[in-house]
Design an enzyme around this catalytic site. Structure first.
Site, mmCIF file in Angstrom:
data_model
loop_
_atom_site.group_PDB
_atom_site.id
_atom_site.type_symbol
_atom_site.label_atom_id
_atom_site.label_comp_id
_atom_site.label_asym_id
_atom_site.label_seq_id
_atom_site.Cartn_x
_atom_site.Cartn_y
_atom_site.Cartn_z
ATOM 1 C CD GLU A 1 3.139 3.652 6.917
ATOM 2 O OE1 GLU A 1 3.160 3.468 5.690
ATOM 3 O OE2 GLU A 1 2.213 3.293 7.639
ATOM 4 N N GLY B 1 7.337 -4.332 1.239
ATOM 5 C CA GLY B 1 6.885 -4.543 -0.135
ATOM 6 C C GLY B 1 6.807 -3.255 -0.928
ATOM 7 C CB ALA B 2 4.972 -1.228 -2.279
ATOM 8 C CG MET B 3 5.868 4.287 1.617
ATOM 9 S SD MET B 3 4.942 3.795 3.103
ATOM 10 C CE MET B 3 3.936 5.241 3.325
ATOM 11 C CD GLU B 4 0.690 3.888 2.456
ATOM 12 O OE1 GLU B 4 1.490 2.943 2.265
ATOM 13 O OE2 GLU B 4 0.172 4.117 3.573
ATOM 14 C CG ASN B 5 5.955 7.408 -0.378
ATOM 15 O OD1 ASN B 5 5.965 7.426 0.839
ATOM 16 N ND2 ASN B 5 6.714 6.593 -1.097
ATOM 17 C CG HIS C 1 -1.881 -2.758 -0.095
ATOM 18 N ND1 HIS C 1 -2.620 -3.386 0.881
ATOM 19 C CD2 HIS C 1 -1.105 -1.854 0.551
ATOM 20 C CE1 HIS C 1 -2.314 -2.876 2.054
ATOM 21 N NE2 HIS C 1 -1.390 -1.946 1.891
ATOM 22 C CD GLU C 2 1.669 -0.084 -1.190
ATOM 23 O OE1 GLU C 2 1.371 0.916 -0.509
ATOM 24 O OE2 GLU C 2 1.946 -1.191 -0.681
ATOM 25 C CG HIS D 1 -2.516 2.574 1.323
ATOM 26 N ND1 HIS D 1 -3.256 2.487 2.476
ATOM 27 C CD2 HIS D 1 -1.528 1.640 1.448
ATOM 28 C CE1 HIS D 1 -2.741 1.532 3.255
ATOM 29 N NE2 HIS D 1 -1.696 0.997 2.652
HETATM 30 N N1 TRP Z 1 2.341 1.463 4.417
HETATM 31 C C1 TRP Z 1 3.027 0.470 3.646
HETATM 32 C C2 TRP Z 1 1.975 -0.445 3.057
HETATM 33 O O1 TRP Z 1 1.267 -1.092 3.741
HETATM 34 C C3 TRP Z 1 3.991 -0.371 4.365
HETATM 35 C C4 TRP Z 1 5.087 0.231 5.148
HETATM 36 C C5 TRP Z 1 5.057 0.641 6.423
HETATM 37 C C6 TRP Z 1 6.425 0.304 4.781
HETATM 38 N N2 TRP Z 1 6.302 0.960 6.860
HETATM 39 C C7 TRP Z 1 7.161 0.742 5.883
HETATM 40 C C8 TRP Z 1 7.081 0.015 3.620
HETATM 41 C C9 TRP Z 1 8.539 0.850 5.848
HETATM 42 C C10 TRP Z 1 8.449 0.137 3.574
HETATM 43 C C11 TRP Z 1 9.173 0.542 4.683
HETATM 44 O O2 TRP Z 1 1.805 -0.508 1.906
HETATM 45 ZN ZN ZN Z 2 -0.683 -0.678 3.292
#
Ligand code: TRP
Ligand code: ZN
Length: 866
Positions: free
Chosen positions: A121, A260-264, A296-297, A300
């Site tokens: 993302e 912070g983190a990513m919701e893959n 949060h993640e 998602h």
């Molecule tokens: N979608 C993620 C969240 O809100 C955040 C996110 C967007 C992100 N782009 C990113 C995280 C790039 C890491 C790197 O939880």
């Molecule tokens: Zn998010």
């Protein structure tokens, strides 16, 4: 010279000409030459379309086949691959090579401390293979990961369907994700980890395997994240009836991460600082932050993954809603008042500044050069406020029905913010047409409220005007539908019934026009109005409160938030008064306010954490937002004066109350409150050194609880206390092997209230712990300086601004996304005095003249200099 980066517009959206509904990916992992084979089912959607255009960045194209035949009818232009092929459906095979080792942007496939990981993302998948990299192309994925045996864990989205050893001695795993997803949710991780495993039984009785992957040796810091995950899973079932949908949920903690983190899907990737915690190394704030980001993640999975965004202009569709959900999760599990205070502080310190600066944009932006620049407090936090207003207007039950309808209509789709609002209004029967302007209009509305008490008729009139200051992106504004929550208190602080002509009036007033007068009957004496209760709309408020009214609210309001808010108003009123008056007599806090603070700190029933929040003066940025030209030096001086006054007036209370706290290192709300309270006491105590106080400070520095230690060190550093240097050295010696704790140490160093702090920071660039390629390190040192060391960041020799610009010039090459996020403190330069304006402009000019300025910084610098 290469062409300037181009903007994209929401109004130009077109559905995709071609889609990929299924893709099989094979990764042969090597640090410098990873081979990626992508086999896709391509389908033409638009009969009139000629070429299939795919995105690709920094890819080494090896070969293309169509339906098993070598294919050469393609061209490459800029960052596009153009396929000229007539069939309406075909199988496309693309082989590319990429270099994870050299990838410092932390986007695409890269190495983080020896482990392979991905971040796609918003538009990172195009750094992995050629693909229509847009969120409305939804496909099922099957992913085969091949690596040396020295890389034991091979992970991707979904369920593992095969694994084994190959003839060449390498091993592999195959993963299949049954849910269609956009490519930004793709993830791959391969490396050596310790794993914490657990399981969760969903409300319908399915067992889900939970796995948390951390660096070797970190298992003793993983239990809080796992406990938080299970709480989040249960909360989403209870509050929204939403269950998890795969058999396994994995979370990986990595050290090199941009956010912070990513919701893959099924495989969240986290910045390690948002996962790892134990009592020795993490503060109570860290514990809270971890719980909220894990939530949060997880949330998602439904709001973002099952229903995703049609295009990136709709980002708030998933982020605003998911932030709202994580805020509610935190509020249900902990203190609602404290959580609301925290959210409103973010709005007032950061979002209002963004809205009044050169990057102002609506929560649904209309024009974007670099999408990574729009993961903003506006899209996230103001987006959450917009969802919260819908919740307020509809009420809890209608809101839930709206959510149910949204999923019934759109599960498995890529949709728009309008689709969300339609579900909300259709389910509730409430018209949200005017309300929708909140999505398209930037800026912070200003509400001017006037009161009039008619004692003869015992009537109270409130007149509310909405004003809309122009913003950098838009001059003309529309009136908004604003839910304006109020309470009326009598002189004893008791709540008055709201009624007009014999009928009750809802405590949420609907403001739709430019001005409206609301009339309340049977009000026996002039009341105290509590306005914009719980910050019911993201607006600024002007009302001529006198001190007695505000004190009445602080003492009696039912909502903890309103009490805090009233005290903030009281502080701001007197800070402004002090700044605007010549007379030094006027530059102090009045006796009644000091008495009020004394009453608060000694209050036996008030939550200790709330008390510590109440006693904090507003931040530099919050105060700054009150002025058209920011009086930097005066703000700093007045805040210092007021704090010193508080510390002297309440010294005896602080010492005796401090000694009464006994939290025993527990993690209960009570103990967390006690530690916050102690931290507030010593923050003030450190400003007045006595032997007794020094002993308290020293003892707290030696504590084995990180919340206590950090509170003590922060107090020393900000008070420029003589113990600061020695205690920081002691801390460094103790924690030199723990990277996350050392980031706290870097931040403390950056906040030193000392004239040589800029030189000190430059020396720390050479410290063995520092690494310019790691966003956590860079932000701990330099962003902490820019944000929390206002005095030296804004030094009139320009050294603070130059320090930041020098760093951005380096980061522009290494990690443009991080550079662009870190430029924020330079963006509001037009609100500074002319001397400082010149100094910042000089740095912005330097950046603008850079060769190879990334699109990320280009967009911000260009806007800033406009
Ligand atoms: N979608 C993620 C969240 O809100 C955040 C996110 C967007 C992100 N782009 C990113 C995280 C790039 C890491 C790197 O939880
Ligand atoms: Zn998010």
């Amino acid at each position: 010279m290469s062409a300037l980066p181009q903007a994209k517009y929401l109004k130009d959206y077109q559905p995709a000409d071609f889609t990929i509904e299924d893709i099989k990916l094979t990764f042969e992992l090597e640090p410098t030459h990873t081979r990626v084979t992508a086999i896709s089912k391509v389908k033409r959607c638009n009969k009139a379309a000629l070429d299939f255009i795919l995105d690709g960045v920094e890819l080494n194209l090896i070969e293309i086949e169509i339906d098993n035949q070598l294919f050469t009818e393609f061209s490459q232009k800029d960052e596009l691959l153009i396929i000229h092929h007539d069939a309406d459906e075909y199988e496309l095979k693309i082989i590319t090579e990429i270099n994870p080792l050299e990838n410092t942007s932390l986007e695409g496939l890269y190495l983080s401390g020896g482990a392979y990981c991905t971040q796609c993302e918003a538009e990172g998948f195009r750094k992995i293979t050629f693909f229509p990299d847009r969120p409305d192309v939804l496909a099922t994925y099957e992913v085969k990961v091949i690596a040396d045996q020295t890389v034991p864990y091979l992970l991707s989205n979904g369920n593992k369907i095969a694994s084994g050893t190959l003839e060449n001695g390498k091993h592999f795993a195959v993963w299949q994700d049954p849910y269609k997803k956009p490519c930004y949710l793709f993830a791959l991780v391969a490396g050596q980890f310790d794993v914490l495993t657990d399981s969760y039984v969903t409300s319908s009785g399915r067992e889900v395997k939970l796995e948390l992957f951390v660096d070797i040796g970190n298992l003793n810091k993983s239990s809080h994240a796992m406990a938080s995950l299970k709480k989040a899973m249960q909360w989403d079932e209870e509050v929204y009836g939403l269950e998890y949908d795969l058999d396994i949920y994995m979370i990986v903690a990595v050290d090199f991460f941009n956010m912070g983190a990513m919701e893959n899907k099924g495989l969240n990737i986290f910045n390690s600082k948002c996962v790892l915690a134990n009592q020795e190394t993490a503060t109570d704030k860290d514990y809270h932050m971890i719980e909220s980001i894990i939530g949060h993640e997880y949330f998602h999975n439904w709001t973002g993954n099952r229903v995703t965004c049609r295009d990136w202009f709709q980002l708030s569709l998933k982020e605003g809603l998911t932030v709202f959900r994580d805020q509610e999760f935190s509020s249900d599990l902990g203190s609602r008042g404290i959580n609301r205070v925290a959210a409103v502080k973010v709005m007032r310190t950061h979002q209002f500044a963004e809205d009044s600066g050169p990057m102002a944009h609506p929560i649904r932006p209309e024009k974007v050069i670099e999408m990574n620049n729009f993961y903003t407090v506006t899209v996230y936090d103001k987006g959450a406020e917009v969802i919260r207003m819908i919740h307020t207007l509809l009420g809890k039950d209608n809101f839930r029905q709206g959510i149910d309808l949204y999923f019934a209509r759109h599960d498995g789709q890529a949709v728009t913010c309008d689709d969300f609002v339609s579900a909300m209004s259709d389910a509730s029967g409430i018209n949200l047409e005017q309300f929708k302007h909140w999505y398209s209009q930037s800026g912070t509305p200003n509400l001017v409220v006037k009161e009039e008490y008619d004692s003869l008729n015992q009537r109270y009139h409130l007149t509310i005007n909405q004003n809309h200051p122009a913003t950098a992106d838009e001059q003309e504004k529309l009136n908004l539908h604003i839910p304006f929550a109020i309470e009326l208190l009598d002189e004893n602080g008791d709540l008055l019934a709201l009624q007009h002509q014999g009928k009750p009036i809802s405590s949420v007033l609907n403001l739709t026009g430019a001005s409206h007068t609301f009339i309340f009957d049977s009000i026996k004496s002039a009341p105290t109005p509590v306005l914009l209760v719980d910050f019911s709309a993201p607006c600024t408020l002007d009302f001529q409160y006198n001190d007695q009214q505000l004190i009445n609210i602080v003492r009696h309001a039912t909502s903890d938030f309103s009490r805090w808010d009233a005290l903030q108003s009281l502080f701001i009123k007197h800070i402004k008064h002090a700044i605007n008056s010549e007379d030094t007599q006027e530059q102090s806090l009045p006796y009644e306010i000091l008495q009020l603070l004394k009453w608060i700190v000694n209050h036996p029933q008030l939550d200790k954490q709330l008390i510590s929040e109440l006693l904090k003066l507003p931040s530099f940025d919050t105060i700054a937002s009150q002025f058209t030209v920011i009086p930097v030096d005066q703000i700093i001086t007045v805040v210092q004066t007021f704090e010193l006054q508080i510390s002297i007036a309440l010294q005896a209370d602080f010492i005796s109350l401090y000694r009464q706290q006994n939290d025993g290192g527990q993690l209960t709300a009570l103990a967390v409150g006690q530690r916050a309270f102690k931290g507030m006491c010593i923050y003030y105590l450190a400003k007045t050194a006595t032997d007794e106080i020094d002993k308290i400070l020293q003892a707290q520095c030696d504590s084995d609880n990180m919340t206590d230690v950090l509170a003590a060190l922060t107090a020393l550093v900000l008070a420029n206390h003589s113990l600061a240097t020695a205690m920081l050295a002691q801390f460094e010696l103790k924690w030199q092997r723990d990277t996350l704790v050392m980031d706290k140490w870097l931040a403390l160093n950056a906040m030193l209230n000392a004239p040589n702090v800029v030189e000190h920071i430059k020396q720390l660039y050479q410290h063995p712990h520092f690494d310019i390629a790691n966003p956590n390190r860079v932000r701990a040192l330099v962003s902490s300086f820019a944000q929390f060391n206002s005095q030296y960041f804004h030094a009139v020799d320009g050294s603070g601004y130059q320090l930041l610009a020098d760093l951005l010039i380096q980061l522009n090459k290494i990690n443009p996304q991080n550079a662009s996020r870190m430029i924020t403190p330079l963006m509001s330069w037009k609100k500074l005095d002319t001397t400082r304006q010149k100094l910042v402009k000089k740095q912005l000019d330097r950046l603008q003249q850079l060769e190879n300025l990334s699109p990320d910084l280009f967009e911000k610098v260009t806007n800033a200099l406009k």
